[in-house]
Design an enzyme around this catalytic site. Structure first.
Site, PDB file in Angstrom:
ATOM      1  N   CYS A 139      18.292  23.037 -43.604  1.00 24.66           N
ATOM      2  CA  CYS A 139      17.434  23.583 -44.655  1.00 24.66           C
ATOM      3  C   CYS A 139      16.687  24.828 -44.216  1.00 24.66           C
ATOM      4  CB  CYS A 139      16.496  22.454 -45.069  1.00 24.66           C
ATOM      5  SG  CYS A 139      15.040  22.892 -45.975  1.00 24.66           S
ATOM      6  N   MET A 140      16.134  24.847 -43.010  1.00 24.58           N
ATOM      7  CA  MET A 140      15.355  26.028 -42.638  1.00 24.58           C
ATOM      8  C   MET A 140      15.457  26.391 -41.178  1.00 24.58           C
ATOM      9  SD  MET A 140      12.548  23.804 -41.647  1.00 24.58           S
ATOM     10  CE  MET A 140      13.306  23.917 -40.231  1.00 24.58           C
ATOM     11  N   LYS A 190       9.050  17.310 -62.137  1.00 27.87           N
ATOM     12  CA  LYS A 190       9.178  16.232 -61.149  1.00 27.87           C
ATOM     13  C   LYS A 190       7.802  15.687 -60.773  1.00 27.87           C
ATOM     14  CE  LYS A 190      11.528  18.804 -58.220  1.00 27.87           C
ATOM     15  NZ  LYS A 190      11.814  20.004 -59.026  1.00 27.87           N
ATOM     16  N   MET A 234      16.842  28.854 -49.539  1.00 25.55           N
ATOM     17  CA  MET A 234      18.140  28.440 -49.029  1.00 25.55           C
ATOM     18  C   MET A 234      19.191  29.550 -49.025  1.00 25.55           C
ATOM     19  SD  MET A 234      17.715  25.549 -47.891  1.00 25.55           S
ATOM     20  CE  MET A 234      15.966  25.752 -47.664  1.00 25.55           C
ATOM     21  N   GLY A 265      12.029  23.785 -48.508  1.00 23.53           N
ATOM     22  CA  GLY A 265      12.426  22.886 -49.575  1.00 23.53           C
ATOM     23  C   GLY A 265      11.842  21.498 -49.483  1.00 23.53           C
ATOM     24  N   GLN A 266      11.355  21.110 -48.321  1.00 16.94           N
ATOM     25  CA  GLN A 266      10.867  19.741 -48.168  1.00 16.94           C
ATOM     26  C   GLN A 266       9.352  19.728 -47.960  1.00 16.94           C
ATOM     27  OE1 GLN A 266      13.722  16.884 -46.244  1.00 16.94           O
ATOM     28  NE2 GLN A 266      14.303  18.706 -45.136  1.00 16.94           N
TER      29      GLN A 266
END
Lengths: 803, 296
Positions: A176-177, A92, A351, A388-389
């Site tokens: 997400c967290m 990516k 996750m 994740g972000q």
């Protein structure tokens, strides 16, 4: 001297060196002086200028060098000077430049009239939003993102909490967290990891708990795997509910029944006590015990070692095997590893443990076994929660863009934190509403309820129509309600913009200035490098312009206690700049001003972020970043560890200086295994797990527009075990119908693909906007963190017969 | 001998082995333009050390190859039994076999994980396929290659083919095929460690040191689950510099017209399994950077 590029770089380097000597960093020169000349991509005559930026995608926080020629990105390469990725990227990252150039970029604000989106002017769009908010400020909700830059999140937070006296600000990071946050708070009294990525270079054992970094954090996975590949001694253990690419790198793959990770942690702790291999000295000096009173709660009540031991008594290896399916001998193997003080052990999770209806509990258990066994606070030895972000930590957590937080780890419920924030923001006392706002699931529940407390939501940098669980209930239901208004700022058409009442075209990544914060407390900055397409504008400006419009319309909240506008920016001569006008937005560096203001909030909880100019000069710095006597700034790699963290009390090896019990000790929690709310039964006989794939990032809005990534992974599929497929007469590529209590979906089957779920479970990636798997997922949440569980629900799997 | 369209030589990393194997290989490979008795050949014969001979005597199997990444025996000291159990020989012709008067040795087993559906055996074995101490790809081969009849045309064609696999100059190439990287297998190195040519299809050897996680950087371009690919519209236009190595004066070796980040094994593109029009005519010179410098 002819100032060609090479000479310029030299000159810039000298300037920077001089500046550094007098304790200053010059923003204008340091970018180039710090940009290493990449022999592949930096030929002097190509006319390409290279700048540094953190990657747009995940929480790893790799630095990329972005090659720009004639206002367009033409190449991207890994940044060799970046400690995170050391010159490499993932599939990516190498194609991140292409996300700007999808042909369907949004370039005009569009208002829904009679069911159709029609273009309107920016002035009109800003006016529509301001008047909608003015009508009922308390019913407004700001739904943001861990992809918000720090200044974007900060301005949205201040605008809503400080301006509208409304705490309805929540980010997608809740999905997400949130459980990681509550885990850290419950154990250490303060959020975010104590460890850092350097641990991955040192650890003897790396344990992945329900985690697939080979696809989700490839650069970190390779950092471990390459060590092993080159003959280094590192044991990799993958504990998961399905075989993945990560399992391929592992020495041991332990398959457990969904949700029973709780039992495995207790099984290890049980053996550490039974074998007397726990670290008595560490526990004695640095740990207290804690338990829930009756109902699950964030801070619980004090407990004792004996009570903890009693709770664990029944978690014998055999009992854990019965619950989890992991052989008792493997539980013993794990306990022996933790019981060995000579080993350095890193636990990684993301996750799998966070998207868990007992997410907070299982997070505390993960920290718990590290504390109990003393595997903490040394390089290569400690728990590490991944995000994740790109700025889940930096923006959502540190800036406090959650419904119960204020910037810098302050809580809305605490009066001193509110008044402190009011002082920093120069607001009249009592401006900040003392009642926490609605968290994500609640916000959308209210929005999708006729007469609910939220009637307007502004979504920035995220795609809830695809990412919320049980989306029919939590999102599309809004279409059955009257007088709801959805505003969406995005760069491409998404499942969410289709449903929006007003669409605002946004600038993306290096089309604007920005600051992100990654998983290891590293704050990273970049400058705007190319212009956004004509018509698209910065999210931060959009919020600013609406705030200004409200100010002009007479909204009292947009004034500070001196009657001045909340957001004022000044040029070098001290003259105020009309930054709310787009043509003047880049007259000054609004990002720097907002970030510097935010920085003032970070000292209270010792999360001191680095000054903006220090970030400009580096590939990010890990907080707490503390000024040294010589005026330089020093980052901290290991928090709470005496050898590295300057806030640890003199002479102490370990000091949890934000301990809930005010004695410098962390909390070890007693947590029982609890069954998940929905399990396979006769009708819905399989487990359904959802997740990501290496090629796509989250909802695929950006990556599905990159031809190379799209070619590799054009659509979603359902991954099945070969035995299940054989029993049901399903072959590779056959259409399979998945049905849960919430919805159904038909997908092609993948058997013997890159992952392999065990018998009785299936996996579906969620990036595909044409196959919304979240129509099927469960919206049950962790009672403490309010984070939903996307990893398990009961599903019926049948072969879809062609009609 | 064996079918001519399979050109595959197990490379060697030890200098002795490398020179020896490579010189032998020219007899073995469809040696159209090469002469068996190349000027280097006598050197190769001198290098017949006991160690190498020993390898020959072992006959077939990957384990006889000191340069193979699958050779656990030499690099880790594992016993031969372990090696045999853990590492099935690849389906390739073995140089040693050729030397021993064209003795064809059949492969013992198919590589793991290529049967599509996983078996329990695959799972059980997957973790044992770890490769310890792979040697960086940095080896020279001896001999001469066919010279292009129209080197410029070949070069242009090759550069275009190369560009097609890259979003921009410097991007890691995509896989022009699907990945057989299923759970329990690691098959990229089978072709890309040494390079292989089957018919007109060439797998180039890696130009960089061996790393564990190929799919971190290289993305497959086929997905066997989907028949139809909807190509997303994208206006990205990557950097495609026009470069050619020039000499500072007549007769001087041309400079390297590109950088060397992740491109340290020159023979990846310029060697036997490289590109037409880009291949060197003197691969026997193993230290490229002695004469060619990076243009800076």
């Amino acid at each position: 001297m002819k100032l060609n590029r090479r000479n310029f770089v030299k000159a810039a380097a000298m300037t920077a060196a001089t500046a550094a000597a007098v304790g200053e960093v010059s923003a204008s020169t340091s970018i180039l002086s710090n940009a290493p000349r990449n022999p592949v991509l930096d030929p002097p005559e190509d006319g390409i200028t290279y700048h540094k930026a953190p990657c747009r995608f995940c929480g790893t926080g790799c630095h990329v060098k972005v090659g720009v020629r004639e206002d367009r990105i033409v190449s991207v390469t890994g940044d060799e000077l970046a400690e995170v990725n050391k010159g490499l990227l993932c599939v990516k990252g190498y194609h991140v430049g292409e996300i700007l150039y999808g042909r369907d970029r949004l370039t005009k604000p569009m208002l829904k009239r009679d069911g159709k989106h029609v273009p309107i002017s920016w002035d009109e769009a800003i006016d529509v939003i301001a008047k909608r908010i003015l009508r009922k400020p308390e019913a407004f909700g700001f739904y943001g993102s861990g992809q918000w830059t720090i200044p974007e999140g900060y301005i949205a937070n201040k605008f809503t909490k400080g301006g509208l006296s409304n705490n309805n600000v929540d980010p997608n990071a809740r999905l997400c967290m949130a459980s990681a946050v509550t885990g850290f708070l419950a154990v250490y009294g303060v959020d975010e990891p104590a460890s850092c990525y350097d641990d991955l270079d040192e650890a003897d054992v790396v344990i992945m708990w329900g985690n697939n970094p080979a696809e989700m954090h490839p650069v970190l996975m390779s950092r471990i795997a390459d060590r092993k590949f080159r003959g280094g001694k590192v044991k990799i253990i993958d504990i998961g509910t399905r075989r993945t690419r990560t399992s391929d790198f592992a020495d041991h793959y332990l398959n457990f029944r969904p949700h029973t990770d709780q039992a495995i942690f207790n099984g290890i702790a049980h053996l550490l006590l039974a074998n007397d291999t726990y670290d008595k000295e560490f526990v004695e000096k640095y740990c207290n015990f804690r338990e829930d009173e009756v109902k699950p709660s964030l801070f619980g009540v004090p407990s004792t070692f004996e009570a903890y031991k009693d709770t664990l008594a029944k978690y014998t290896p055999e009992y854990v095997e019965e619950l989890s399916g992991v052989p008792a001998d493997d539980i013993r193997m794990l306990a022996d590893l933790f019981g060995n003080r000579k080993l350095k052990i890193v636990s990684l999770w993301c996750m799998g443990m966070n998207q868990h209806t007992r997410g907070t509990a299982v997070n505390t258990q993960a920290h718990g076994i590290h504390l109990l066994s003393g595997h903490f606070g040394k390089p290569g030895d400690g728990p590490q929660s991944l995000t994740g972000q790109p700025s889940a930590c930096g923006t959502a957590r540190e800036v406090g863009c959650l419904a119960h937080l204020l910037p810098g780890g302050r809580l809305i419920a605490v009066e001193a934190h509110r008044t402190g924030s009011e002082e920093l923001w120069n607001l009249p006392k009592g401006r900040i509403n003392p009642v926490p706002g609605t968290h994500t699931v609640k916000m959308f529940e209210e929005f999708c309820t006729e007469g609910g407390s939220v009637d307007t939501i502004w979504v920035q940098v995220t795609n809830p129509a695809q990412s919320l669980p049980n989306v029919d209930k939590l999102f599309f239901n809004k279409n059955n309600c009257t007088d709801k208004f959805l505003i969406v700022s995005d760069v491409y058409p998404t499942a969410t913009t289709v449903e929006a009442d007003l669409i605002l075209p946004a600038a993306l990544w290096v089309e604007k200035n920005g600051v992100f914060g990654n998983s290891e407390r590293r704050t990273q900055q970049w400058f705007k490098m190319v212009n956004p397409p004509e018509g698209a504008r910065d999210d931060c400006w959009q919020t600013l312009a609406v705030a200004r419009r409200l100010f002009e319309l007479g909204h009292e909240g947009m004034k500070d206690k001196d009657g001045e506008f909340l957001f004022r920016f000044f040029d070098d001569n001290g003259k105020e700049v009309e930054s709310w006008k787009w043509e003047h937005y880049y007259d000054v560096n609004v990002d720097k001003a907002l970030y510097s203001e935010y920085r003032g909030f970070t000292f209270m909880k010792h999360k001191n972020v680095a000054p903006y100019d220090a970030l400009v000069a580096t590939r990010g710095m890990r907080w707490p970043v503390v000024e040294q006597p010589d005026g330089s700034f020093r980052e901290t790699r290991w928090r709470f560890a005496g050898f590295d963290d300057p806030y640890v009390a003199e002479g102490k090896e370990i000091d949890f200086y934000h301990s809930k019990t005010n004695d410098g000790k962390a909390q070890i929690w007693a947590r029982e295994y609890e069954a998940p709310p929905e399990m396979p039964d006769e009708e819905y006989s399989s487990w359904l797990c959802t997740g990501r794939v290496v090629e796509h990032w989250h909802s695929g809005t950006m990556t599905s527009r990159v031809p190379q990534l799209n070619a590799a992974m054009p659509g979603a599929y359902v991954e099945m075990n070969a035995k299940d497929a054989r029993d049901k007469g399903i072959r590779n590529g056959d259409s399979v119908r998945l049905r849960t209590r919430r919805g159904e979906l038909v997908l092609p089957a993948s058997i013997g693909g890159r992952g392999e779920p065990p018998v009785g479970s299936v996996f579906v990636p969620w990036f595909d906007e044409n196959l919304l798997i979240n129509k099927l997922t469960l919206d049950a949440t962790c009672p403490i963190s309010k984070q939903p569980d996307y990893k398990k629900c009961a599903v019926e799997v049948t072969k879809a017969v062609e009609e | 001998m064996y079918p001519k369209h399979i050109k595959k030589v197990r490379g060697r990393t030890l200098l002795l082995g490398a020179v020896f194997a490579a010189s032998l290989s020219f007899g073995a490979c469809a040696g159209d333009q090469r002469e068996k008795d190349s000027p280097e050949a006598p050197v190769a014969i001198q290098l017949k050390t006991p160690e190498v001979t020993g390898a020959l005597d072992e006959g077939a199997g990957g384990e006889s190859d000191p340069g193979s990444p699958l050779d656990l025996q030499r690099n880790t000291g594992a016993t031969e039994d372990v090696v045999a159990a853990v590492v099935p020989p690849l389906v390739v012709m073995n140089v040693a076999a050729v030397v021993a008067e064209e003795v064809y040795v059949a492969p013992a087993a198919a590589p793991l994980g290529q049967s599509g559906v996983l078996t329990e055996l695959d799972n059980a074995l997957s973790n044992t396929r770890w490769i310890s101490n792979p040697t960086p790809w940095n080896r020279g081969r001896v001999g001469r290659y066919k010279t292009s009849l129209d080197r410029e045309a070949d070069r242009a064609k090759s550069l275009a083919a190369r560009a097609e696999l890259r979003s921009f100059e410097g991007a890691p190439p995509v896989m022009p095929h699907s990945s057989s990287y299923t759970a329990g297998s690691k098959t990229c190195l089978d072709c890309h460690m040494e390079g292989i040519q089957i018919g007109k299809k060439v797998a180039h050897p890696m130009p960089h040191v061996t790393m564990a996680n190929c799919t971190q950087c290289h993305v497959e371009q086929e997905n066997r689950l989907f028949d139809e690919l909807l190509v997303p519209g994208n206006n990205f236009s990557g950097d495609r510099p026009e470069r050619k190595g020039i000499s500072s004066m007549a007769g001087a070796p041309p400079v390297i017209p590109h950088g060397t980040l992740m491109r340290t094994a020159c023979l990846s593109c310029h060697g036997e399994f490289g590109y037409a029009g880009l291949k060197t005519d003197h691969p026997s010179r193993s230290n490229c950077m002695q004469c060619h410098i990076v243009e800076r």
